[in-house]
Design a protein around this motif. Structure first.
Motif, PDB file in Angstrom:
ATOM      1  N   GLN A  65       0.993  -1.208   0.059  1.00  0.00           N
ATOM      2  CA  GLN A  65       0.271  -0.111   0.325  1.00  0.00           C
ATOM      3  C   GLN A  65       0.258   1.000   0.419  1.00  0.00           C
ATOM      4  O   GLN A  65       0.886   2.053  -1.029  1.00  0.00           O
ATOM      5  CB  GLN A  65      -0.482  -0.398   1.307  1.00  0.00           C
ATOM      6  N   ALA A  66       1.801   1.149   0.331  1.00  0.00           N
ATOM      7  CA  ALA A  66       3.195   2.543   0.957  1.00  0.00           C
ATOM      8  C   ALA A  66       3.558   2.679  -0.804  1.00  0.00           C
ATOM      9  O   ALA A  66       3.767   3.509  -1.664  1.00  0.00           O
ATOM     10  CB  ALA A  66       3.775   1.913   1.832  1.00  0.00           C
ATOM     11  N   GLY A  67       3.963   1.561  -0.644  1.00  0.00           N
ATOM     12  CA  GLY A  67       4.159   1.817  -2.802  1.00  0.00           C
ATOM     13  C   GLY A  67       3.324   2.208  -3.848  1.00  0.00           C
ATOM     14  O   GLY A  67       3.502   2.729  -4.946  1.00  0.00           O
ATOM     15  N   VAL A  68       1.961   1.511  -3.293  1.00  0.00           N
ATOM     16  CA  VAL A  68       0.794   2.006  -4.272  1.00  0.00           C
ATOM     17  C   VAL A  68       0.583   3.558  -3.768  1.00  0.00           C
ATOM     18  O   VAL A  68       0.404   4.157  -4.554  1.00  0.00           O
ATOM     19  CB  VAL A  68      -0.650   1.474  -4.039  1.00  0.00           C
ATOM     20  N   LEU A  69       0.584   3.819  -2.935  1.00  0.00           N
ATOM     21  CA  LEU A  69       0.145   5.484  -2.580  1.00  0.00           C
ATOM     22  C   LEU A  69       1.145   6.664  -3.199  1.00  0.00           C
ATOM     23  O   LEU A  69       1.648   7.734  -3.955  1.00  0.00           O
ATOM     24  CB  LEU A  69       0.644   5.511  -0.879  1.00  0.00           C
ATOM     25  N   ILE A  72       1.153   6.009  -6.827  1.00  0.00           N
ATOM     26  CA  ILE A  72       0.215   7.309  -7.495  1.00  0.00           C
ATOM     27  C   ILE A  72       0.540   9.312  -6.819  1.00  0.00           C
ATOM     28  O   ILE A  72      -0.408  10.031  -8.089  1.00  0.00           O
ATOM     29  CB  ILE A  72      -0.792   7.444  -6.174  1.00  0.00           C
ATOM     30  N   VAL A  73       1.005   9.257  -6.080  1.00  0.00           N
ATOM     31  CA  VAL A  73       1.288  11.069  -5.134  1.00  0.00           C
ATOM     32  C   VAL A  73       2.703  11.233  -7.094  1.00  0.00           C
ATOM     33  O   VAL A  73       2.669  12.122  -6.904  1.00  0.00           O
ATOM     34  CB  VAL A  73       2.174  10.960  -4.805  1.00  0.00           C
ATOM     35  N   THR A  74       3.545   9.788  -6.848  1.00  0.00           N
ATOM     36  CA  THR A  74       4.415  10.457  -7.952  1.00  0.00           C
ATOM     37  C   THR A  74       3.458  10.626  -9.270  1.00  0.00           C
ATOM     38  O   THR A  74       4.132  11.944  -9.635  1.00  0.00           O
ATOM     39  CB  THR A  74       5.300   9.374  -8.270  1.00  0.00           C
ATOM     40  N   LEU A  78       3.992  14.031 -11.387  1.00  0.00           N
ATOM     41  CA  LEU A  78       4.521  14.344 -12.995  1.00  0.00           C
ATOM     42  C   LEU A  78       3.461  14.505 -13.666  1.00  0.00           C
ATOM     43  O   LEU A  78       3.971  15.483 -14.238  1.00  0.00           O
ATOM     44  CB  LEU A  78       4.966  12.988 -13.280  1.00  0.00           C
ATOM     45  N   PHE A  79       2.966  14.495 -13.548  1.00  0.00           N
ATOM     46  CA  PHE A  79       1.432  14.662 -14.524  1.00  0.00           C
ATOM     47  C   PHE A  79       0.878  16.006 -13.970  1.00  0.00           C
ATOM     48  O   PHE A  79       0.689  16.960 -15.422  1.00  0.00           O
ATOM     49  CB  PHE A  79       0.386  13.689 -15.176  1.00  0.00           C
TER      50      PHE A  79
END
Length: 87
Positions: A65-69, A72-74, A78-79
């Protein structure tokens, strides 16, 4: 059978599969696993394997979940900055 050990296993498994909220669920799973280990040291009870499984699943769920979060934030940053370069 220790009920906190079963609860930690259940929360650990849920933390792997439930997106975003699984981070919080995993933390609660770790808390319940640690409490069940303390209770088992004081009183002889069964369920040590459930507590170990709950702790492992909670740690795996927190990492996922920390990796997914983080992704998402990165991706958001970026976008959102990419949009300013296009205009």
């Amino acid at each position: 059978m220790n009920n906190k050990a079963i609860t930690s296993l259940t929360l650990g498994i849920m933390s792997i599969f439930i997106p975003i909220v699984g981070l919080i669920i995993g933390i609660f799973g770790l808390i319940y696993a640690n409490q069940s280990f303390k209770e088992m040291n004081e009183v002889e009870s069964e369920g040590k394997n459930f507590a170990i499984g709950g702790k492992v699943c909670s740690i795996i769920g927190i990492c996922i979940q920390a990796g997914v979060l983080l992704l998402i934030v990165t991706g958001f940053f970026l976008f959102s900055s990419f949009k300013s370069f296009v205009l």
